[in-house]
Design a protein around this motif. Structure first.
Motif, PDB file in Angstrom:
ATOM      1  N   ALA A 199      36.136  19.247  80.687  1.00 24.50           N
ATOM      2  CA  ALA A 199      35.213  18.368  81.412  1.00 24.50           C
ATOM      3  C   ALA A 199      34.131  17.825  80.488  1.00 24.50           C
ATOM      4  CB  ALA A 199      34.586  19.118  82.585  1.00 24.50           C
ATOM      5  N   ALA A 200      33.689  18.658  79.507  1.00 23.06           N
ATOM      6  CA  ALA A 200      32.678  18.198  78.548  1.00 23.06           C
ATOM      7  C   ALA A 200      33.260  17.160  77.597  1.00 23.06           C
ATOM      8  CB  ALA A 200      32.125  19.391  77.769  1.00 23.06           C
ATOM      9  N   GLU A 201      34.529  17.309  77.230  1.00 23.04           N
ATOM     10  CA  GLU A 201      35.174  16.302  76.392  1.00 23.04           C
ATOM     11  C   GLU A 201      35.144  14.938  77.073  1.00 23.04           C
ATOM     12  OE1 GLU A 201      38.660  17.985  73.683  1.00 23.04           O
ATOM     13  OE2 GLU A 201      38.992  18.498  75.785  1.00 23.04           O
ATOM     14  N   GLU A 202      35.477  14.924  78.356  1.00 23.49           N
ATOM     15  CA  GLU A 202      35.490  13.673  79.111  1.00 23.49           C
ATOM     16  C   GLU A 202      34.069  13.136  79.288  1.00 23.49           C
ATOM     17  OE1 GLU A 202      36.955  11.979  83.468  1.00 23.49           O
ATOM     18  OE2 GLU A 202      37.523  13.993  82.821  1.00 23.49           O
ATOM     19  N   PHE A 203      33.124  14.048  79.563  1.00 23.17           N
ATOM     20  CA  PHE A 203      31.740  13.676  79.821  1.00 23.17           C
ATOM     21  C   PHE A 203      31.121  12.985  78.598  1.00 23.17           C
ATOM     22  CE2 PHE A 203      27.160  14.627  80.174  1.00 23.17           C
ATOM     23  CZ  PHE A 203      26.904  14.261  81.483  1.00 23.17           C
TER      24      PHE A 203
END
Length: 368
Positions: free
Chosen positions: A39-43
């Motif tokens: 999710a942090a990669e996408e964020f």
């Protein structure tokens, strides 16, 4: 005697982190990033390898408030939350973010950070403002049609008679009166679009509507500008009135084109669609919940909308243009209210996005 069930393997910690829908970072000494979930990669628009390699410097500049949060956690421990933070770079832009931080038990110096975007509630609160604006314009439209337009015809008729009877020196004044009456009449006619009209709801292919809007814009007000299409081909049909939705999309694309043209720079307009589950609202006057997962976004690379104008963007007579009437976006708000949809605006220099959240045709129950 029954055989005991074999012990189940413990799930891998990295797999557990990747299963979380919330962006999460583990930060160590020197603000080194030790762990990053999907999710942090996408964020942040970067791979975990990039984030780990750059550390917190890849996430925020040295004067960012998040470093005060990290210092507080290292000195006092426990957990702390910081609200309304801005994270922006060429790869990502998030406003109003809440960051929750906590120390990792049994791992001194290790901290966990989670990042939370503004809640749907804020979007819906904003929508209430748009609905109120739409209702006020509807009432004003009915009043103007009755109280203003009728006398205008009498004024124009009298001015035309005067134009024939007065001297050449005064004829220009009579012509000026006629021209101003025509201008006011055109404004009242535009206001009439806010009146209550019969809506022709049906299942619509939103991509056909966007292609139609692109064709009109590319051969008219947006001629010479690059219009990019980025669609989710798997989307189901939207439930709406074709002509009204085309009107909304044309208004938004026209505003994007004018923003680029007034800035005097080359830029792009992007038409996007996506499916985002999670937003549900109650239909006005009922207890029924309406699902709004179909999202249409108009993005431009113009100068952005100022923070002072943004909260009032869909109110009538608010315009950033020199000769703007301030009715185009107010009409967008009115049509979206008629469809039971909601809107979201994100803007910064170099990028403005207006997203429309619309109902699906298969969930049309409860619509007018």
């Amino acid at each position: 005697m029954s055989t005991p069930a074999p012990d189940r393997a413990e799930p891998d910690a990295a797999l557990l982190l990747d299963s979380l829908p919330v962006p999460l970072l583990e930060v160590g000494a020197g603000n080194v990033v030790l762990a990053v979930n999907m999710a942090a990669e996408e964020f942040f628009g970067m791979s975990r390898q990039q984030i780990k390699a750059g550390g917190m410097a890849e996430i925020a500049p040295p004067d960012h408030p998040i470093y005060l949060l990290l210092t507080h956690l290292r000195q006092r421990g426990g957990s702390v939350t910081e609200h309304d933070l801005l994270f922006s770079s060429p790869r990502f832009h998030h406003e109003g973010v809440s960051v929750q931080g906590a120390e990792v038990l049994d791992h001194p110096g290790h901290l966990l950070l989670t990042f939370h975007l503004p809640s749907t509630a804020r979007v819906l609160d904003q929508q209430q403002v748009y609905r109120s604006a739409a209702r006020s314009v509807s009432g004003m439209a009915a009043m103007l049609a009755h109280e203003v337009r009728n006398p205008l015809s009498g004024i124009k008729g009298a001015a035309q008679l005067l134009e024939q009877a007065v001297s050449d020196a005064d004829r220009d004044l009579a012509t000026l009166i006629c021209d101003e009456v025509d201008r006011i009449d055109a404004l009242v006619e535009r206001m009439g679009m806010f009146g209550e009209a019969r809506m022709d709801y049906r299942a619509l292919n939103i991509h056909r509507l966007l292609e139609h809007v692109k064709l009109l814009a590319g051969n008219g007000f947006a001629k010479g500008l690059r219009i990019i299409e980025c669609y989710d081909p798997s989307l189901p049909h939207v439930w709406g009135d074709r002509d009204r939705l085309v009107q909304v999309l044309l208004n938004l694309v026209k505003n994007a084109a004018e923003a680029l043209q007034e800035a005097g720079k080359e830029g792009d307009i992007t038409l996007m669609t996506s499916y985002r589950p999670g937003i549900r609202v109650t239909a006005p006057g009922t207890t029924q919940w309406r699902h709004l997962p179909l999202v249409v976004t108009i993005r431009d690379t113009g100068p952005g909308i100022s923070e002072t104008v943004r909260p009032h963007l869909f109110e009538p007579f608010v315009s950033t243009k020199v000769n703007g009437s301030g009715l185009g976006l107010a009409l967008v708000g009115k049509v979206m209210d008629d469809h039971g949809g909601v809107m979201e605006v994100e803007s910064r220099p170099g990028r403005t996005e207006i997203s429309l959240f619309l109902p699906l045709a298969e969930e049309r129950g409860g619509l007018p």
